[in-house]
Write an enzyme that holds these catalytic residues in place. Structure first.
Site, short mmCIF file in Angstrom:
data_model
loop_
_atom_site.label_atom_id
_atom_site.label_comp_id
_atom_site.label_asym_id
_atom_site.label_seq_id
_atom_site.Cartn_x
_atom_site.Cartn_y
_atom_site.Cartn_z
N TYR A 15 0.81 -1.22 0.00
CA TYR A 15 0.00 0.00 0.00
C TYR A 15 0.84 1.28 0.00
O TYR A 15 0.31 2.37 0.20
CB TYR A 15 -0.92 0.03 1.22
CG TYR A 15 -0.18 -0.15 2.54
CD1 TYR A 15 0.67 0.84 3.03
CD2 TYR A 15 -0.31 -1.30 3.29
CE1 TYR A 15 1.34 0.69 4.21
CE2 TYR A 15 0.36 -1.46 4.49
CZ TYR A 15 1.18 -0.46 4.94
OH TYR A 15 1.87 -0.61 6.12
N GLY B 203 10.52 6.26 1.61
CA GLY B 203 11.51 5.20 1.53
C GLY B 203 12.00 4.70 2.90
O GLY B 203 11.34 4.80 3.90
N LEU C 160 -3.71 5.43 2.74
CA LEU C 160 -4.07 6.32 1.65
C LEU C 160 -4.27 5.55 0.35
O LEU C 160 -3.44 4.70 -0.01
CB LEU C 160 -2.98 7.37 1.43
CG LEU C 160 -2.76 8.38 2.56
CD1 LEU C 160 -1.53 9.23 2.26
CD2 LEU C 160 -3.98 9.27 2.75
N CYS D 41 -1.65 18.36 12.29
CA CYS D 41 -2.36 19.18 11.29
C CYS D 41 -3.70 18.56 10.93
O CYS D 41 -4.63 19.27 10.54
CB CYS D 41 -1.50 19.38 10.05
SG CYS D 41 -0.78 17.88 9.36
N ASP E 181 4.63 15.86 3.19
CA ASP E 181 5.01 14.52 2.78
C ASP E 181 3.99 13.91 1.82
O ASP E 181 4.35 13.07 0.99
CB ASP E 181 5.12 13.65 4.05
CG ASP E 181 5.65 12.27 3.77
OD1 ASP E 181 6.51 12.14 2.88
OD2 ASP E 181 5.22 11.33 4.45
N CYS F 191 -21.84 21.44 10.52
CA CYS F 191 -21.86 20.13 11.17
C CYS F 191 -21.67 20.26 12.67
O CYS F 191 -20.83 21.04 13.15
CB CYS F 191 -20.77 19.24 10.57
SG CYS F 191 -20.66 17.61 11.35
#
Length: 375
Positions: free
Chosen positions: A21, A66, A195, A255, A277, A320
């Site tokens: 993944y 990596g 992701l 964040c 990133d 919301c």
């Protein structure tokens, strides 16, 4: 100049494992130049010089991939030397390194302990869930070898966090995974949603984390965690700590929970800099430490509007009931709707979670706020 934090990818996307993944493999494949090889000593010198000298308060230098350990131990010994040499203002310099653990030896652990590195080591739960997607270059299982690396970190008293990717398999077995972690005495945990590939339809990969599965994962994990919290023995879990901090009126450090992006300063092996990133892409290149100053790089981030774009939320989110805790989540998971960004892909997951546990989070937040007042 405020405190400086930089995330260096010294081996670009090169790795000694082949995780099914891997988001960075996908990201790198979408650039004109997928790999930048190994970082040259002169580039390392320029990155550290231009981050340490202007830093005020502190400077954090983190390494990621990596697999960064492919650069070899002398590379990191040189990094420490550069930081000491250029630290003219004597600010605290903090080092961190994220690793898959595959190449960790006693020599590495001595170095980490001696130089106070905080290590993030990737473990995807129990053997079955870890070995499903985290394989070696020849397809071999890696769980046993990673556990050996963790044992070495313990032996040499290296500070470390356990980093777990939440994919389909780990989500389904989170109670079993959490209890295994507790049995092993792992008290610093991060659970990172898997992701899907950039620009592709979500939920179509065999590892894809679907919103309802993520919601169930969060509810079950928090159920386990809060039971330990009430016994005074809960581990640190980054997401939960940030949500509780929000409920206590504090500013989150993540964040994802801030609800807006910051300039993370992710540095590829050639010295080029990107705002995050998750966006080490050609269109987001901010400059290069071999020729640009830190102020110029940050200014470019402002010009491109990387942070500003994340502050815009659709009306559905602004209205919301869970916005004060959710904040819209990580921008990488926002859904594009024509020319605008819609709600978070995991909106359903957050709704499920907060519906079940928001009041408990607020209760714990109130307790935390009272303790802070006493201090």
């Amino acid at each position: 100049m405020p405190p400086v934090s930089v995330l260096i990818k010294p081996a670009s996307g090169m790795c000694n494992m082949r995780c099914g993944y891997c988001f960075y493999c996908d990201e790198a494949a979408k650039r004109q130049q997928p790999s930048y090889g190994m970082m040259a000593p002169e580039t390392l010198k320029q990155v550290i010089r231009k981050c340490v000298i202007p830093a005020e308060g502190s400077c954090t230098i983190a390494f990621q991939g990596g697999e960064p350990t492919l650069c070899g131990l002398p590379f990191f010994e040189q990094a420490v030397e550069y930081a000491e040499h250029f630290n003219r203002n004597r600010v605290p310099v903090h080092f961190a390194l994220q690793t898959n653990g595959y190449g960790i030896t006693e020599e590495w652990c001595r170095f980490f302990a001696r130089n106070h590195f905080l290590v993030g080591i990737s473990v995807d739960g129990i053997r079955e869930t870890h070995d499903r997607w985290r394989r070696g270059k020849n397809g071999e299982a890696t769980y046993g070898r990673v556990l050996q690396a963790v044992e070495l970190l313990d032996q040499f008293q290296v500070e470390y966090n356990i980093l777990t990717v939440v994919h389909r398999d780990t989500a389904e077995r989170i109670r079993e995974i959490y209890r295994d972690y507790r049995r092993r005495g792992w008290n610093w945990l991060q659970f990172i949603p898997c992701l899907d590939p950039l620009g592709e339809e979500r939920g179509k990969q065999p590892w894809s984390l679907l919103p309802e599965a993520y919601g169930q994962f969060l509810m079950e994990l928090f159920d386990e965690w809060q039971a330990d919290y009430r016994k005074g023995r809960a581990p640190y879990i980054r997401q939960f700590d940030n949500w509780i901090g929000l409920a206590a009126g504090m500013t989150p450090e993540s964040c994802e929970q801030k609800g807006e992006c910051g300039l993370q300063l992710a540095v590829e092996a050639d010295g080029s800099v990107y705002p995050c990133d998750f966006y080490v892409l050609d269109e987001w290149r901010l400059g290069n430490f071999n020729r640009d100053r830190l102020a110029q790089i940050r200014g470019r981030g402002e010009e491109l509007g990387f942070c500003a774009r994340s502050r815009s939320l659709p009306a559905e989110c602004r209205e919301c009931r869970w916005l004060s805790l959710c904040r819209g989540g990580c921008f990488r998971n926002r859904i594009e709707t024509g020319t605008a960004m819609g709600k978070n892909y995991f909106c359903r997951a957050y709704s499920m979670f907060f519906e079940r546990w928001a009041e408990t989070i607020r209760e714990i937040g109130r307790q935390a706020a009272k303790r802070a007042e006493k201090w």
